[in-house]
Design a protein around this motif. Structure first.
Motif, PDB file in Angstrom:
ATOM      1  N   ARG A   1       0.802  -1.232   0.000  1.00 51.20           N
ATOM      2  CA  ARG A   1       0.000   0.000   0.000  1.00 51.20           C
ATOM      3  C   ARG A   1       0.831   1.276   0.000  1.00 51.20           C
ATOM      4  O   ARG A   1       0.341   2.352   0.315  1.00 51.20           O
ATOM      5  N   ALA A   2       2.116   1.162  -0.335  1.00 49.73           N
ATOM      6  CA  ALA A   2       2.955   2.359  -0.469  1.00 49.73           C
ATOM      7  C   ALA A   2       2.366   3.225  -1.574  1.00 49.73           C
ATOM      8  O   ALA A   2       1.748   2.722  -2.505  1.00 49.73           O
ATOM      9  N   PRO A   3       2.559   4.526  -1.493  1.00 52.70           N
ATOM     10  CA  PRO A   3       2.105   5.372  -2.598  1.00 52.70           C
ATOM     11  C   PRO A   3       2.831   4.992  -3.887  1.00 52.70           C
ATOM     12  O   PRO A   3       3.896   4.374  -3.853  1.00 52.70           O
ATOM     13  N   TYR A   4       2.235   5.366  -5.001  1.00 53.53           N
ATOM     14  CA  TYR A   4       2.867   5.102  -6.294  1.00 53.53           C
ATOM     15  C   TYR A   4       4.305   5.606  -6.266  1.00 53.53           C
ATOM     16  O   TYR A   4       4.582   6.721  -5.838  1.00 53.53           O
ATOM     17  N   ASN A   5       5.238   4.779  -6.704  1.00 51.50           N
ATOM     18  CA  ASN A   5       6.663   5.100  -6.645  1.00 51.50           C
ATOM     19  C   ASN A   5       7.292   4.856  -8.020  1.00 51.50           C
ATOM     20  O   ASN A   5       7.791   3.774  -8.308  1.00 51.50           O
ATOM     21  N   ALA A   6       7.255   5.858  -8.874  1.00 50.74           N
ATOM     22  CA  ALA A   6       7.796   5.729 -10.229  1.00 50.74           C
ATOM     23  C   ALA A   6       9.286   5.401 -10.216  1.00 50.74           C
ATOM     24  O   ALA A   6       9.790   4.751 -11.137  1.00 50.74           O
ATOM     25  N   ALA A   7      10.006   5.812  -9.187  1.00 54.01           N
ATOM     26  CA  ALA A   7      11.442   5.543  -9.111  1.00 54.01           C
ATOM     27  C   ALA A   7      11.737   4.045  -9.021  1.00 54.01           C
ATOM     28  O   ALA A   7      12.812   3.597  -9.396  1.00 54.01           O
ATOM     29  N   ALA A   8      10.772   3.268  -8.550  1.00 48.60           N
ATOM     30  CA  ALA A   8      10.975   1.826  -8.380  1.00 48.60           C
ATOM     31  C   ALA A   8      10.733   1.033  -9.667  1.00 48.60           C
ATOM     32  O   ALA A   8      10.931  -0.176  -9.687  1.00 48.60           O
ATOM     33  N   LYS A   9      10.333   1.724 -10.743  1.00 51.80           N
ATOM     34  CA  LYS A   9      10.137   1.028 -12.025  1.00 51.80           C
ATOM     35  C   LYS A   9      11.457   0.459 -12.518  1.00 51.80           C
ATOM     36  O   LYS A   9      12.520   0.937 -12.169  1.00 51.80           O
ATOM     37  N   PHE A  10      11.365  -0.562 -13.343  1.00 52.86           N
ATOM     38  CA  PHE A  10      12.563  -1.090 -13.991  1.00 52.86           C
ATOM     39  C   PHE A  10      12.337  -1.028 -15.488  1.00 52.86           C
ATOM     40  O   PHE A  10      11.208  -1.088 -15.961  1.00 52.86           O
ATOM     41  N   ALA A  11      13.423  -0.880 -16.239  1.00 49.70           N
ATOM     42  CA  ALA A  11      13.300  -0.632 -17.678  1.00 49.70           C
ATOM     43  C   ALA A  11      13.761  -1.792 -18.542  1.00 49.70           C
ATOM     44  O   ALA A  11      13.549  -1.772 -19.743  1.00 49.70           O
ATOM     45  N   ARG A  12      14.377  -2.800 -17.939  1.00 51.16           N
ATOM     46  CA  ARG A  12      14.895  -3.920 -18.731  1.00 51.16           C
ATOM     47  C   ARG A  12      14.341  -5.238 -18.200  1.00 51.16           C
ATOM     48  O   ARG A  12      14.154  -5.401 -16.998  1.00 51.16           O
ATOM     49  N   VAL A  13      14.109  -6.172 -19.099  1.00 53.06           N
ATOM     50  CA  VAL A  13      13.697  -7.522 -18.724  1.00 53.06           C
ATOM     51  C   VAL A  13      14.761  -8.104 -17.795  1.00 53.06           C
ATOM     52  O   VAL A  13      15.954  -7.890 -17.995  1.00 53.06           O
ATOM     53  N   TYR A  14      14.323  -8.814 -16.771  1.00 45.13           N
ATOM     54  CA  TYR A  14      15.279  -9.539 -15.939  1.00 45.13           C
ATOM     55  C   TYR A  14      14.721 -10.927 -15.625  1.00 45.13           C
ATOM     56  O   TYR A  14      13.522 -11.173 -15.770  1.00 45.13           O
ATOM     57  N   SER A  15      15.588 -11.828 -15.235  1.00 45.86           N
ATOM     58  CA  SER A  15      15.182 -13.163 -14.806  1.00 45.86           C
ATOM     59  C   SER A  15      16.022 -13.534 -13.591  1.00 45.86           C
ATOM     60  O   SER A  15      17.157 -13.074 -13.441  1.00 45.86           O
ATOM     61  N   ARG A  16      15.420 -14.342 -12.715  1.00 40.23           N
ATOM     62  CA  ARG A  16      16.098 -14.776 -11.500  1.00 40.23           C
ATOM     63  C   ARG A  16      15.729 -16.234 -11.234  1.00 40.23           C
ATOM     64  O   ARG A  16      14.671 -16.709 -11.647  1.00 40.23           O
TER      65      ARG A  16
END
Length: 172
Positions: A70-85
């Protein structure tokens, strides 16, 4: 002010189109649509297939302010590249980078948006043959072109590399 208890639908498409015009875009938002859907039926039962999990959840980055449930929207936490783990352990994934209903969503239960443990249970119960060794994450950059031309082909490459025969997409 609208009645908060009303069950009337929200005109989301109309609101989104108007919003994009107010942001200076010359044309209203163009919704993604496909005349030809590229899905393929399974070639064998799910109980005999290698299945992968694809998510839009982001890895937790402690330096980027609140990303908890329920954190407010956080655009800084977006990621721009596909990743796998690896799926060997449960990753610390969050959804604060997504616009969602924070009042009514169960964001403190990772299985609500990243059902890796439920999928492992399905393997143990024999409903899924096995899981691919990794999960895959698709960025939410709101670019249909970027998704089609860059992100989806990269995820498909990784799925094939891991021998996945089916994928479960859980978009947040």
């Amino acid at each position: 002010m609208p009645d908060p208890h009303s069950s009337a639908p929200i005109p989301y498409v109309t609101r989104s189109r108007a919003y994009y015009l107010t942001q200076g875009y010359e044309n209203p938002y163009n919704w993604a649509h496909f005349d030809d859907v590229p899905f393929t039926p399974l070639s064998k039962p799910l109980a005999e297939s290698r299945v992968a999990l694809v998510t839009t959840a982001a890895e937790f980055q402690p330096e980027l302010e609140d990303q908890g449930p329920r954190a407010p929207y956080n655009a800084a936490a977006k990621f721009a590249r596909v990743y796998s783990r690896s799926i060997d352990s449960t990753p610390d994934l969050r959804i604060s980078h997504i616009g969602y209903d924070r009042k009514h969503t169960v964001a403190d239960d990772i299985n609500a948006y990243f059902p890796l443990e439920r999928m492992k249970e399905a393997v143990a119960a024999g409903r899924i043959g096995e899981l691919a060794p990794r999960f895959y994450a698709a960025p939410t950059t709101r670019s249909q072109r970027g998704t089609i031309e860059k992100d989806a082909p990269e995820i498909l490459r990784l799925l094939r590399e891991d021998g996945a025969e089916a994928a479960v997409l859980v978009p947040v």
